[in-house]
Structure formats: structure tokens, C-alpha cells
Scaffold this active site. Structure first.
Site, mmCIF file in Angstrom:
data_model
loop_
_atom_site.group_PDB
_atom_site.id
_atom_site.type_symbol
_atom_site.label_atom_id
_atom_site.label_comp_id
_atom_site.label_asym_id
_atom_site.label_seq_id
_atom_site.Cartn_x
_atom_site.Cartn_y
_atom_site.Cartn_z
ATOM 1 N N SER A 191 0.802 -1.218 0.000
ATOM 2 C CA SER A 191 0.000 0.000 0.000
ATOM 3 C C SER A 191 0.837 1.271 0.000
ATOM 4 O O SER A 191 0.384 2.309 -0.508
ATOM 5 C CB SER A 191 -0.938 0.010 1.213
ATOM 6 O OG SER A 191 -1.935 -0.967 1.070
ATOM 7 N N GLU A 229 -10.322 6.814 2.228
ATOM 8 C CA GLU A 229 -9.934 5.405 2.108
ATOM 9 C C GLU A 229 -10.869 4.503 2.902
ATOM 10 O O GLU A 229 -11.100 4.714 4.097
ATOM 11 C CB GLU A 229 -8.508 5.165 2.622
ATOM 12 C CG GLU A 229 -8.077 3.713 2.379
ATOM 13 C CD GLU A 229 -6.849 3.274 3.148
ATOM 14 O OE1 GLU A 229 -6.127 2.389 2.645
ATOM 15 O OE2 GLU A 229 -6.609 3.789 4.249
ATOM 16 N N ASP A 287 -6.045 0.046 -4.644
ATOM 17 C CA ASP A 287 -4.604 0.219 -4.835
ATOM 18 C C ASP A 287 -3.915 -1.069 -5.267
ATOM 19 O O ASP A 287 -2.852 -1.038 -5.870
ATOM 20 C CB ASP A 287 -3.942 0.785 -3.581
ATOM 21 C CG ASP A 287 -4.235 -0.036 -2.322
ATOM 22 O OD1 ASP A 287 -5.092 -0.935 -2.365
ATOM 23 O OD2 ASP A 287 -3.613 0.249 -1.278
ATOM 24 N N HIS A 288 -4.555 -2.211 -5.000
ATOM 25 C CA HIS A 288 -4.019 -3.519 -5.388
ATOM 26 C C HIS A 288 -5.029 -4.587 -5.018
ATOM 27 O O HIS A 288 -5.955 -4.340 -4.240
ATOM 28 C CB HIS A 288 -2.686 -3.810 -4.682
ATOM 29 C CG HIS A 288 -2.760 -3.661 -3.179
ATOM 30 N ND1 HIS A 288 -3.364 -4.591 -2.373
ATOM 31 C CD2 HIS A 288 -2.331 -2.663 -2.352
ATOM 32 C CE1 HIS A 288 -3.294 -4.188 -1.108
ATOM 33 N NE2 HIS A 288 -2.681 -3.014 -1.066
#
Length: 552
Positions: free
Chosen positions: A89, A283, A330-331
Site C-alpha cells: 500500500s 480510504e 490500490d491492489h
């Protein structure tokens, strides 16, 4: 806004057409022109940490209707870091926020290692150099700024938009930088990182950052009700010592905490009062945490919570007409699938209900359920039922009573019942969906670094130029002005840069936005405040051109 010490730098005009680089050759970007008629521009950037595309599919089936995200799906994002096909992250946030690929653990600084194909090598002197982010750019052009997370606000992803450290675990430095960044609205967890005390993450430098925030005229709020009632234009909400509860657990375990959607709406309502516009980062942190645990219920819980926050952002953008909304993961994480080895031969005839009905029995995440467990495990059957594990067999009860890793056993049992597969307890390297709405919305397959450049252009600044203005190597710059310099690390918790010339001593404390001037002849000390922070990367201090220009 109450805080109006913003310096509007005239050198930050961005007049040329931005070229978006393609790293390997598969990247395709199409950017729609921003509206020139309506000002100000706003950007809302939302990140659902560690969310795989398959997890979104599962959450949609669980909800039983379309997600708010579905309406604004526009492309995909490549997620690899400077050193690996699978990012963590910290470099992912650095890419989103600064437009630079970086290394594992690095927050807001350039990499020291580059081995991913197609990326330019980094010079030795540039390794670990701080690079400006879009929140800092928004602040420099006069916009209000906001930062929201359901984890500690000092965690890697929000840190990527607000701090510069060599490693994501430098929580004391991240917390201090965030406080001195003068961000208008900050909402999330992480209260423990702000004050001295006996906690494992309490500050060791004896600085009470809550007192600093009060001096800076923030309204400090600790509960959902206090947040709703605040009329301040500067709000710092610390709703938990560490992370906030999962959305499915909140009502039972921590009802005083706001939801992600509620924090998002309150931030928008507060920031939109600024006549120059705003930048807001949001987030949904704990999808990633649930994915690491292979907790299917936790994943669904916080994807849906994030989706409600996206709806708040898009609803505002539709009314406003000049707000760019970007939502993205983000992934990936966990390799979650609908279908596992048990469905190898039977998948064509398995109805949706076979996957979803077992999940619907759960009323709490595994974290929430285990929070209800008695020390002797005498209520294990009831706790398992909270997680959807009803009608336990004798063997299952025996396993749950005896296992050392109860969480792991429970998530495995539910995954088997719902035919959910997992390949890992770590991150994964797939491209992720891209969602965007409004002027300059982004389409196609893009690099994660492209998002920072597009946001910067939309808000009217150049990130490369901004870095040159905000993060000047202090030693060289002061010595060129005839000063002798040293970095004082005698207090390891509070390094400071010291420059001397004649009877003048300049002291620059780490992580703050102040510079101290001492005159030996008059024994006079003055403190000057800037709209930028001072950063130390273990080798050199970095200061802004604003600071340097004040030095004679």
C-alpha cells in the site's frame, strides 16, 4: 476557511498540455476536457484498499443490486511498484498521490531500487527524496483539503497523501507531519499516535499533538454525534485509539463511530465552503485487512460501506458539475474467487444462492464475532453463529474449541460452506477496476501514476515543479548562502537542521512547518510559520523555497 495562511504561488501555473507517459506500451488514456466555465474545481479521490475485482462481484451479488461504483466504471489501473509486480500500500499510495513509482514501505519518497521493466533508473542522490503530493498541491493553490480513513489516519495509504517517510511504520513522524500540514478536515482512527502515554503507539517524543491541534483552532471530535454537530471549517476527528470498526460490526460494538459515508458527506459539506475549491482523499481501509485474513464477511462489509461513500461523492459531483471523482483499489488481495476446488466439476449448475445464502447468515465479521468470545470459549457455538456458522458438527465444535488460531478456522469453515476460494493471505498483482466521474474523467487502461498527474492538471499545478518548490535539499541550499550547517540528531526523536552565519542561528525542526531564528547579539528568538513542512529522510533535511527565500 478559518485557516487562510495559504500563499498562492504564481509559479505553479500549468499551461502546457500534459503528456501522460506509457511505461510498457499497453497503457491507453483518454482524458475529457475540464469545464472552463464553472469554478472552483474539486477532486474527490477514494481508495478501497486491497480490493480484488472478484470481491466486488461477490459484494454485488450479496447486495442483490448494482453498486454505486458500477455507474462510473471507466477503465482499469496497473498496480505494480518500482521493484515488484505485486505492490504494497505504501508505494501504491505514493504512485496515486505523487505520480512516482516507489519501493515497498516507502511513503511519499522516491525509490532506491528500480527493477520493474520499462522504468527509468533512479540516481543515488535522488533515492529517498521527498516528492510533492496532490494534497499539498491543492493546498498551495488555495484549496481546502481533507483526509479520511477507517484505519489509523497514519496508515500507509492516507500517509501517502500527507507525509514523507522512508518507511510506512514511522507512525510518529507521519502523525506529526499530518498535524503540521494544516489539512482542514481529518477523520479516522489513530488517536493513540497523537499523544504521549503508555500505549504501544503512544508518542515517545513527549509532544502532545492534540494540544497542537487545539492551538491551530481545530474542533477535536471523538464521536459521530460530535462530528455531526461541528460547525467548524477545521475538524480533526479521532474516533478510535487505533482503527475503526468494520461496518457490519459497528452498531453492536462501537455505535459512537461514524460510517465512512457519513464522514465523507460531512467532509464534503465542510470543504465546499472554501471559495477556491477542495481536494478530499477517502480510504476504505479495512477491505484489505479482511482480505489478509480471508474473512469473506469483512470484505463484503467494507466494500459496501465504501460504495455508500462513493455514492455521497458522486451525488455531490452531479450537483456541482465541476468535481472530478476517482475511485479505485490500490491492489488486489487474497485471490478471492466465487468457486473453489469443490466446484471444479459442478460449477455450471450451482445457483447464485449457493454462494450467497451461507454468507447472509453472518451478522458480524470474524473480528466482531470473536470480540464476543468468552475466555474459556464456553459460548463458541453462539459466537460461530454470529459469523454464519450454524448447525456445527461435533467435529467442527471440537476444532473451534481446541485450535490455536480460531479466526483462521472460522473463515475457512465459512468459505467452504459458501464455495469461496482463496489463493493467498497476501496481496496480488492484477490490474484493478478504475471508476471516475465528472470533468477530466479517465478512461482506458492507465498506470497508477497517471492518476496523480491528471488530478494535478485538473487542479492547476505541476507536480514536478511543486516538488522543486517544496522539497529543496537544505544542506546545499544553505551552504550556498554562506551558512555552516549540521544535522543535530542528539535527540533521536526530534532531529533538527541547524544553520549558522555570523550571529544568526537558524533551527529547522523535523516534521513541522516552523523555522526558529536566534540572534546571539540580542539573545532574541523568533518563530516563523510556513504553509509547508520540513522533512528529514535520514540523510538530509528538505525545506521549501518559501523558507529559503526568507533567509538572508
Amino acid at each position: 476557511m478559518k485557516y487562510k495562511k495559504r500563499k498562492k504561488w504564481t509559479m505553479l501555473f500549468f499551461t502546457s498540455t500534459m503528456m501522460i507517459s506509457t511505461i510498457v506500451g499497453t497503457t491507453s488514456t483518454k482524458v475529457q476536457a475540464a469545464s472552463e466555465e464553472k469554478k472552483p474545481t474539486n477532486v474527490i479521490m477514494l481508495v478501497m484498499d486491497g480490493t480484488s475485482n472478484n470481491a466486488l462481484t461477490l459484494a454485488r451479488w450479496y447486495k442483490g443490486e448494482s453498486l454505486a461504483l458500477d455507474e462510473i466504471l471507466t477503465g482499469a489501473v496497473r498496480t505494480y511498484s518500482a521493484e515488484s509486480a505485486i505492490t504494497d500500500s505504501a508505494p501504491a499510495a505514493t504512485a496515486f498521490a505523487t505520480g512516482n513509482k516507489s519501493n515497498s514501505g516507502f511513503v511519499g519518497v522516491l525509490p532506491s531500487t528500480v527493477n520493474s521493466p520499462g522504468l527509468a533508473q533512479i540516481s543515488k542522490e535522488d533515492a529517498y527524496r521527498p516528492v510533492a503530493n496532490v494534497l499539498e498541491g491543492a493546498k498551495q493553490v488555495g484549496k481546502a483539503t481533507g483526509l479520511i480513513a477507517t484505519s489509523e489516519i497514519q496508515h500507509a495509504t492516507p500517509a501517502g497523501f500527507s507525509a514523507h517517510v522512508n518507511h510506512r511504520n514511522q507512525f510518529p513522524d507521519i502523525a506529526e507531519q499530518q498535524v503540521y500540514q494544516n489539512i482542514d478536515v481529518v477523520l479516522g482512527g489513530g488517536l493513540e499516535f497523537l499523544t504521549p502515554g503508555t500505549g504501544s503507539q503512544s508518542r515517545k517524543d513527549n509532544e502532545n499533538l492534540i494540544e497542537v491541534l487545539i492551538e491551530k483552532n481545530y474542533d477535536i471530535v471523538r464521536t459521530r454525534e460530535e462530528l455531526f454537530n461541528s460547525t467548524s471549517t477545521k475538524i480533526w476527528g479521532s474516533f478510535a485509539s487505533r482503527d475503526l470498526a468494520y461496518d457490519f460490526d459497528r452498531a453492536k460494538t462501537r455505535p459512537s463511530e461514524p460510517t465512512l459515508a457519513e464522514m465523507t458527506k460531512k467532509a464534503i459539506d465542510t470543504l465546499k465552503k472554501d471559495e477556491d475549491g477542495f481536494f478530499l482523499f477517502v480510504e476504505g481501509s479495512k477491505v484489505d485487512w479482511a482480505a489478509h485474513e480471508n474473512d469473506t464477511i469483512g470484505i463484503i462489509s467494507d466494500i459496501l460501506a465504501f460504495d455508500y461513500a462513493v455514492k455521497e461523492a458522486v451525488d455531490f459531483a452531479k450537483k456541482d458539475g465541476n468535481t472530478l471523482v476517482i475511485a479505485v483499489s490500490d491492489h488486489g488481495n487474497s485471490g478471492i474467487t466465487m468457486g473453489n476446488l469443490n466446484t471444479t466439476d459442478t460449477y455450471p449448475t450451482i445457483p447464485i444462492s449457493a454462494y450467497i445464502d451461507p454468507l447472509k447468515k453472518a451478522t458480524m465479521t470474524v473480528e466482531g464475532a470473536l470480540g464476543q468470545l468468552k475466555e474459556d470459549r464456553s459460548n463458541i457455538v453462539e459466537v460461530a453463529a454470529l459469523y454464519g456458522l450454524d448447525h456445527l458438527t461435533e467435529q467442527e465444535i471440537t476444532t473451534l474449541k481446541s485450535t490455536e488460531d480460531l479466526s483462521s478456522e472460522m473463515v475457512k469453515m465459512l468459505a467452504v460452506r459458501a464455495n469461496i476460494g482463496y489463493t493467498t493471505g497476501g496481496h496480488t498483482g492484477e490490474d484493478v477496476f478504475l471508476y471516475s466521474y465528472g470533468p477530466s474523467k479517465i478512461t482506458g487502461l492507465v498506470e497508477n501514476t497517471d492518476l496523480a498527474q491528471i488530478m494535478a492538471k485538473f487542479m492547476g499545478f505541476d507536480l514536478k515543479k511543486l516538488t522543486e518548490d517544496l522539497y529543496v535539499p537544505a544542506t546545499k541550499a544553505f551552504e550556498e548562502k554562506g551558512f555552516s550547517t549540521k544535522i543535530d540528531t542528539s535527540d533521536k526523536e526530534n532531529p533538527k537542521f541547524i544553520a549558522q552565519k555570523a550571529d544568526t542561528t537558524i533551527i529547522i525542526p523535523v516534521n513541522k512547518n516552523i523555522v526558529i531564528y536566534e540572534q546571539a547579539s540580542t539573545k532574541k528568538q523568533t518563530v516563523q510559520t510556513f504553509n509547508t513542512i520540513n522533512v528529514y529522510n535520514g540523510t538530509d533535511f528538505y525545506i521549501s523555497m518559501d523558507v529559503l527565500n526568507e533567509v538572508k
